[in-house]
Design an enzyme around this catalytic site. Structure first.
Site, PDB file in Angstrom:
ATOM      1  N   LYS A   1      35.516  76.077  52.953  1.00  0.00           N
ATOM      2  CA  LYS A   1      35.370  77.047  54.190  1.00  0.00           C
ATOM      3  C   LYS A   1      37.005  76.911  54.943  1.00  0.00           C
ATOM      4  O   LYS A   1      37.801  78.112  55.097  1.00  0.00           O
ATOM      5  CB  LYS A   1      34.472  76.450  55.019  1.00  0.00           C
TER       6      LYS A   1
ATOM      7  N   THR B   1      32.443  74.629  61.462  1.00  0.00           N
ATOM      8  CA  THR B   1      34.052  74.144  60.822  1.00  0.00           C
ATOM      9  C   THR B   1      34.535  72.871  61.700  1.00  0.00           C
ATOM     10  O   THR B   1      34.916  73.168  62.178  1.00  0.00           O
ATOM     11  CB  THR B   1      34.519  75.610  60.480  1.00  0.00           C
TER      12      THR B   1
ATOM     13  N   LYS C   1      41.978  76.739  65.613  1.00  0.00           N
ATOM     14  CA  LYS C   1      41.639  75.225  65.011  1.00  0.00           C
ATOM     15  C   LYS C   1      41.695  74.842  63.594  1.00  0.00           C
ATOM     16  O   LYS C   1      42.004  74.035  62.541  1.00  0.00           O
ATOM     17  CB  LYS C   1      40.377  74.381  65.768  1.00  0.00           C
TER      18      LYS C   1
END
Ligand code: NAP
Length: 548
Positions: free
Chosen positions: A432, A356, A500
């Site tokens: 995502k 990701t 993150k």
């Protein structure tokens, strides 16, 4: 300025997620797909990384005359120094007439726009695109558009030379009987064990087919108790639970016919370990690499081959998957000179990015792979440690459609569902980030609720029970409230990755001017939890920040 530049000129050129980098304008390679607005782009060879990319005129500048502006003195990325050495050597070796011509053409350098600064995090100079609502080709059923069943994945028939000029082993179709021999013999055990390698050994059978004794998947009770895809500990699975939708429980088995393509896997973290085990269990031939090499040992015992570098894995495999921590890790793995993924990419080699990361880096990686004739797909996953171990991930894919099809048996092995979101690299990443933004805010809100409950004298066990009885009864709330209650923060989804993802979602929101009040506040809470030392703990440790 860039209009004055011509083939052979030494330049600074900026890819989206990189600082301006030393390069040279070169003839485009006819095999490499041209961008739509190619008239306004130069084809650049990058020194150091030896990567190629199409770069818009407005982010290409003459090397000489702009050195002071772009030479980095702080936060120097890996490979930058080598790139400077290489371009300086090229200048030394330039014929005098060529240098005179270059200097004459460049004698009036244009001003450098502010947006072309050297920060890796700097905003892209492109105007922000409005989010496009596209008609999407959804492939969850893996059927063709006319409703006929999808053909078995096509195999590459050509045997492209690798970077050393050697022919790589051609991919061979298996006969039906060979396929049956290779078919997975999956077993699942309900006996608790932490060791995912137990009862696994791989033997080479005589002849060309490698028959494997497939490993048993053993999952501990503690794993199951935090698996968002399963019901709460001691609770029957409801018909609406994710697990029942997926048809996946630990005792249920999947039968996967593995592709005969050679599979590479870079990154044996929490997610990579589960995915690689499921690829091996289902009979795939897998070559692994991990930065900390000792993590490969158990996988080699379990039948995997070991690559000595990302480049070597790519050279030895037909499709290479990558699942590592973050943008820095992906850039290191892909762009490192000589040992990186790019160095191993030749025509037809396939690369699937599962980490990701941010959209800009995704696009840089896609362009760099394609510029070398490689094929790119991004496929970030939804699900955490136990779904990865159980082969119950959701795979979000975008990029090359044929590669998505070729990944069929791998996605079957590691996931419960895979979605093709279109050919546009970045689409799966955007999906995502949004999913994880929602997850992050939900868990942060749960943490705040439980912290407040504690302050006002409520019993946290009562709070968890009440939550499990009402409409908030979902796997995330149930399992994370149990983790908070039991103060059990062993990482299923590391908190630093959640923070993150929130940061990346906020950057995405900035780009399209979408206000994200709740995600921004949640991000602050996760930042605080990281500062308190919970970065490597499970996301549920955000409770520590809320109660502190
Ligand atoms: P993890 O357990 O923290 O493992 C990180 C992996 O990245 C390790 O293999 C590590 O190598 C490698 N790595 C880190 N920095 C590197 C560098 N500079 N160069 C090369 N390798 C580097 O992470 P994870 O949980 O498996 O997550 C992997 C990715 O999947 C992340 O992008 C994460 O956001 C995403 N994801 C995670 C989950 C989850 O629940 N865990 C769910 C969905 C998606 P070493 O072993 O040498 O440290």
């Amino acid at each position: 300025m860039a209009a004055k530049l011509q083939i052979g000129d030494l330049v600074w050129a900026k890819m989206k997620s990189f600082p301006a980098w030393p390069g040279k304008i070169v003839e485009s390679n006819p095999d490499i797909k041209k961008p739509k607005n190619v008239k306004n782009q130069h084809f650049i060879f990058f020194f150091g990384s030896e990567n190629f990319a199409w770069i818009p005129f407005e982010t290409v500048y003459p090397y000489i005359g702009n050195k002071e502006k772009f030479l980095l003195t702080t936060r120097i990325p890996r490979g930058f120094k080598e790139a400077i050495d290489a371009i300086e050597d090229a200048i030394k070796n330039m014929p005098e007439e060529a240098m005179a011509d270059y200097q004459q053409r460049m004698s009036r350098p244009d001003p450098v726009p502010e947006e072309l600064n050297n920060s890796v995090e700097s905003a892209d100079s492109d105007s922000p695109d409005k989010p496009k609502r596209k008609k999407r080709s959804r492939e969850s059923d893996r059927g063709t558009e006319d409703g006929t069943p999808k053909k078995t994945p096509r195999l590459k028939s050509k045997s492209p030379p690798d970077s050393s000029g050697k022919k790589v082993r051609p991919v061979k179709s298996l006969t039906p009987s060979e396929k049956i021999l290779k078919r997975a013999k999956m077993t699942a055990s309900s006996s608790p064990s932490q060791n995912i390698f137990s009862s696994f050994s791989a033997k080479k059978s005589p002849g060309k087919i490698r028959e494997r004794k497939l490993p048993e998947l053993r999952v501990s009770e503690s794993d199951l108790s935090y698996d968002p895809s399963l019901g709460a500990p001691g609770m029957p699975l409801s018909s609406g639970s994710l697990a029942s939708e997926a048809g996946g429980t630990p005792s249920q088995v999947k039968s996967v016919i593995p592709t005969p393509m050679r599979i590479g896997f870079l990154g044996l973290g929490i997610m990579g370990q589960g995915m690689v085990m499921n690829l091996l269990r289902s009979g795939h031939e897998v070559t692994v690499w991990n930065r900390t090499a000792q993590k490969c040992r158990d996988f080699v015992k379990a039948g995997a081959l070991k690559g000595n570098s990302p480049c070597e894995v790519v050279q030895q495999c037909d499709i290479t998957f990558c699942c590592v921590a973050d943008t820095t890790a992906v850039k290191d793995i892909v762009f490192t000179t000589n040992t990186g993924v790019l160095h191993g990419i030749t025509a037809g080699k396939c690369f699937v990015e599962m980490s990701t990361i941010d959209e800009e880096t995704v696009q840089d990686v896609a362009e760099a792979i394609q510029a070398r004739g490689g094929v790119y797909l991004e496929a970030p996953v939804v699900g955490s440690r136990v779904p990865a171990l159980e082969g119950q991930l959701t795979i979000l894919a975008s990029g090359d459609r044929k590669l998505f099809d070729d990944c069929f048996s791998c996605f079957e092995a590691i996931g419960k569902k895979s979605l093709y979101l279109g050919s546009d690299p970045g689409a799966a990443t955007r999906m995502k980030l949004i999913i994880n933004m929602v997850m992050g805010t939900v868990v942060a809100s749960l943490a705040e609720g439980m912290a407040m409950a504690e302050k006002v004298g409520l019993d946290l066990e009562d709070v968890a029970e009440v939550l499990s009885l009402g409409s908030l009864r979902c796997p995330a709330i149930i399992h994370k409230s149990q983790a908070i209650l039991n103060q059990k923060y062993d990482p299923h989804f590391p908190l630093q990755h959640q923070q993150k993802d929130l940061r990346l979602a906020l950057q995405l929101g900035d780009k399209v001017e979408q206000p994200l009040y709740i995600a921004a506040a949640a991000n602050e809470l996760y930042k605080k939890a990281r500062r308190l030392g919970y970065g490597e703990s499970d996301i549920s440790a955000v409770f520590r920040a809320a109660s502190n």
